[in-house]
Design a protein around this motif. Structure first.
Motif, PDB file in Angstrom:
ATOM      1  N   TYR A  49     -10.879  35.430 -11.770  1.00  0.00           N
ATOM      2  CA  TYR A  49     -11.540  35.682 -10.489  1.00  0.00           C
ATOM      3  C   TYR A  49     -12.708  36.642 -10.658  1.00  0.00           C
ATOM      4  O   TYR A  49     -13.729  36.521  -9.994  1.00  0.00           O
ATOM      5  CB  TYR A  49     -10.552  36.260  -9.473  1.00  0.00           C
ATOM      6  CG  TYR A  49      -9.529  35.279  -8.962  1.00  0.00           C
ATOM      7  CD1 TYR A  49      -9.902  34.099  -8.328  1.00  0.00           C
ATOM      8  CD2 TYR A  49      -8.174  35.542  -9.102  1.00  0.00           C
ATOM      9  CE1 TYR A  49      -8.969  33.209  -7.855  1.00  0.00           C
ATOM     10  CE2 TYR A  49      -7.214  34.646  -8.633  1.00  0.00           C
ATOM     11  CZ  TYR A  49      -7.623  33.485  -8.010  1.00  0.00           C
ATOM     12  OH  TYR A  49      -6.682  32.609  -7.548  1.00  0.00           O
ATOM     13  N   ASP A  50     -12.548  37.638 -11.525  1.00  0.00           N
ATOM     14  CA  ASP A  50     -13.595  38.641 -11.732  1.00  0.00           C
ATOM     15  C   ASP A  50     -14.840  38.075 -12.404  1.00  0.00           C
ATOM     16  O   ASP A  50     -15.931  38.600 -12.225  1.00  0.00           O
ATOM     17  CB  ASP A  50     -13.059  39.806 -12.570  1.00  0.00           C
ATOM     18  CG  ASP A  50     -11.975  40.589 -11.847  1.00  0.00           C
ATOM     19  OD1 ASP A  50     -11.910  40.513 -10.601  1.00  0.00           O
ATOM     20  OD2 ASP A  50     -11.190  41.263 -12.536  1.00  0.00           O
ATOM     21  N   ALA A  51     -14.691  37.029 -13.214  1.00  0.00           N
ATOM     22  CA  ALA A  51     -15.818  36.484 -13.970  1.00  0.00           C
ATOM     23  C   ALA A  51     -16.455  35.268 -13.310  1.00  0.00           C
ATOM     24  O   ALA A  51     -17.502  34.816 -13.750  1.00  0.00           O
ATOM     25  CB  ALA A  51     -15.364  36.104 -15.383  1.00  0.00           C
ATOM     26  N   THR A  52     -15.826  34.735 -12.257  1.00  0.00           N
ATOM     27  CA  THR A  52     -16.325  33.505 -11.639  1.00  0.00           C
ATOM     28  C   THR A  52     -16.505  33.686 -10.139  1.00  0.00           C
ATOM     29  O   THR A  52     -15.976  34.609  -9.539  1.00  0.00           O
ATOM     30  CB  THR A  52     -15.355  32.330 -11.870  1.00  0.00           C
ATOM     31  OG1 THR A  52     -14.116  32.614 -11.210  1.00  0.00           O
ATOM     32  CG2 THR A  52     -15.121  32.071 -13.343  1.00  0.00           C
ATOM     33  N   SER A  53     -17.237  32.742  -9.564  1.00  0.00           N
ATOM     34  CA  SER A  53     -17.410  32.679  -8.119  1.00  0.00           C
ATOM     35  C   SER A  53     -17.301  31.216  -7.719  1.00  0.00           C
ATOM     36  O   SER A  53     -17.865  30.341  -8.375  1.00  0.00           O
ATOM     37  CB  SER A  53     -18.786  33.231  -7.748  1.00  0.00           C
ATOM     38  OG  SER A  53     -19.056  33.013  -6.380  1.00  0.00           O
ATOM     39  N   GLY A  54     -16.566  30.948  -6.664  1.00  0.00           N
ATOM     40  CA  GLY A  54     -16.452  29.582  -6.164  1.00  0.00           C
ATOM     41  C   GLY A  54     -15.701  28.654  -7.105  1.00  0.00           C
ATOM     42  O   GLY A  54     -16.015  27.470  -7.186  1.00  0.00           O
ATOM     43  N   LEU A  55     -14.692  29.153  -7.790  1.00  0.00           N
ATOM     44  CA  LEU A  55     -13.933  28.346  -8.753  1.00  0.00           C
ATOM     45  C   LEU A  55     -13.203  27.208  -8.057  1.00  0.00           C
ATOM     46  O   LEU A  55     -12.506  27.416  -7.061  1.00  0.00           O
ATOM     47  CB  LEU A  55     -12.929  29.222  -9.499  1.00  0.00           C
ATOM     48  CG  LEU A  55     -12.023  28.498 -10.494  1.00  0.00           C
ATOM     49  CD1 LEU A  55     -12.826  27.982 -11.683  1.00  0.00           C
ATOM     50  CD2 LEU A  55     -10.920  29.425 -10.965  1.00  0.00           C
ATOM     51  N   GLN A  56     -13.388  25.982  -8.590  1.00  0.00           N
ATOM     52  CA  GLN A  56     -12.686  24.795  -8.100  1.00  0.00           C
ATOM     53  C   GLN A  56     -12.072  24.095  -9.303  1.00  0.00           C
ATOM     54  O   GLN A  56     -12.798  23.623 -10.186  1.00  0.00           O
ATOM     55  CB  GLN A  56     -13.631  23.852  -7.379  1.00  0.00           C
ATOM     56  CG  GLN A  56     -14.202  24.427  -6.106  1.00  0.00           C
ATOM     57  CD  GLN A  56     -15.134  23.448  -5.420  1.00  0.00           C
ATOM     58  OE1 GLN A  56     -15.119  22.250  -5.674  1.00  0.00           O
ATOM     59  NE2 GLN A  56     -15.960  23.964  -4.524  1.00  0.00           N
ATOM     60  N   LEU A  57     -10.750  24.037  -9.343  1.00  0.00           N
ATOM     61  CA  LEU A  57     -10.030  23.354 -10.417  1.00  0.00           C
ATOM     62  C   LEU A  57      -9.616  21.984  -9.909  1.00  0.00           C
ATOM     63  O   LEU A  57      -8.499  21.790  -9.438  1.00  0.00           O
ATOM     64  CB  LEU A  57      -8.805  24.169 -10.843  1.00  0.00           C
ATOM     65  CG  LEU A  57      -9.073  25.564 -11.406  1.00  0.00           C
ATOM     66  CD1 LEU A  57      -7.781  26.345 -11.570  1.00  0.00           C
ATOM     67  CD2 LEU A  57      -9.807  25.470 -12.718  1.00  0.00           C
ATOM     68  N   GLY A  58     -10.523  21.023  -9.987  1.00  0.00           N
ATOM     69  CA  GLY A  58     -10.267  19.689  -9.471  1.00  0.00           C
ATOM     70  C   GLY A  58      -9.590  18.794 -10.491  1.00  0.00           C
ATOM     71  O   GLY A  58      -9.359  19.183 -11.638  1.00  0.00           O
ATOM     72  N   ASN A  59      -9.286  17.571 -10.087  1.00  0.00           N
ATOM     73  CA  ASN A  59      -8.660  16.610 -10.997  1.00  0.00           C
ATOM     74  C   ASN A  59      -9.644  16.058 -12.020  1.00  0.00           C
ATOM     75  O   ASN A  59      -9.232  15.665 -13.108  1.00  0.00           O
ATOM     76  CB  ASN A  59      -8.039  15.455 -10.216  1.00  0.00           C
ATOM     77  CG  ASN A  59      -6.770  15.863  -9.524  1.00  0.00           C
ATOM     78  OD1 ASN A  59      -6.196  16.920  -9.808  1.00  0.00           O
ATOM     79  ND2 ASN A  59      -6.319  15.039  -8.594  1.00  0.00           N
TER      80      ASN A  59
END
Length: 175
Positions: free
Chosen positions: A56-66
């Motif tokens: 979370y600290d190194a990313t913004s708007g993380l989406q782990l999609g299929n």
């Protein structure tokens, strides 16, 4: 339904291990085999791979999609949009203890092998930058339960590391 028609378990396992890392206060790192379908800063690619800090600290708007993993991250202080096809992720592990999982590289059937080769200019990468989304550790070495060692880059197995070394964490492959 034929086995080839089943959806891949890879995105589900990545999400589960990501959640395990974050729930336990660990930093999730992704090892990605880079080709033209992977959107990352090429100057941080080393030997055709990049190791990404997906916390979370190194990313913004993380989406782990299929199908894709997408986020914004800083590399050398500059923001970049990152997009990684899930099939290009070869491992996810916790930085602090090396526990995680490696995956076989799924080759795309629509791309001829010659087109999937990364140029040597793309491979000239510097080390990771502290505080960025790139790991300073480089490639991940996997260790199975029986103690044998293999490389996440699908090369020939390496001999076990010398004992009494730096105590660097390694992944344990669970079969």
């Amino acid at each position: 339904m034929k086995p080839q028609e089943f959806p891949s378990t890879r995105p589900y396992l990545i999400r589960a291990l990501y959640e395990w890392c974050t729930d336990n206060g660990f930093t999730p790192y992704l090892v990605v085999r880079v080709n033209e379908s992977v959107q990352v800063p090429r100057e941080y690619v080393n030997n055709g791979e990049i190791v990404l800090n997906a916390s979370y600290d190194a990313t913004s708007g993380l989406q782990l999609g299929n199908d894709f993993i997408e986020f914004k991250a800083r590399f050398g202080g500059r923001p970049h949009d990152i997009m990684v096809p899930v099939r290009r992720v070869v491992a996810i592990y916790a930085r602090e203890n090396g526990q995680g999982m490696a995956f076989p590289l799924e080759e795309e059937v629509s791309v001829p092998p010659a087109a999937a080769v990364v140029s040597s200019e793309d491979l000239d990468a510097g080390p990771g930058v502290p505080g960025s989304a790139v790991s300073e550790r480089g490639p991940v070495q996997l260790q199975s339960v029986d103690g044998s060692v293999s490389d996440a880059r699908e090369e020939a197995p390496r001999p076990p590391p010398p004992t009494g070394g730096a105590g660097r964490p390694s992944l344990k492959r669970i079969k």
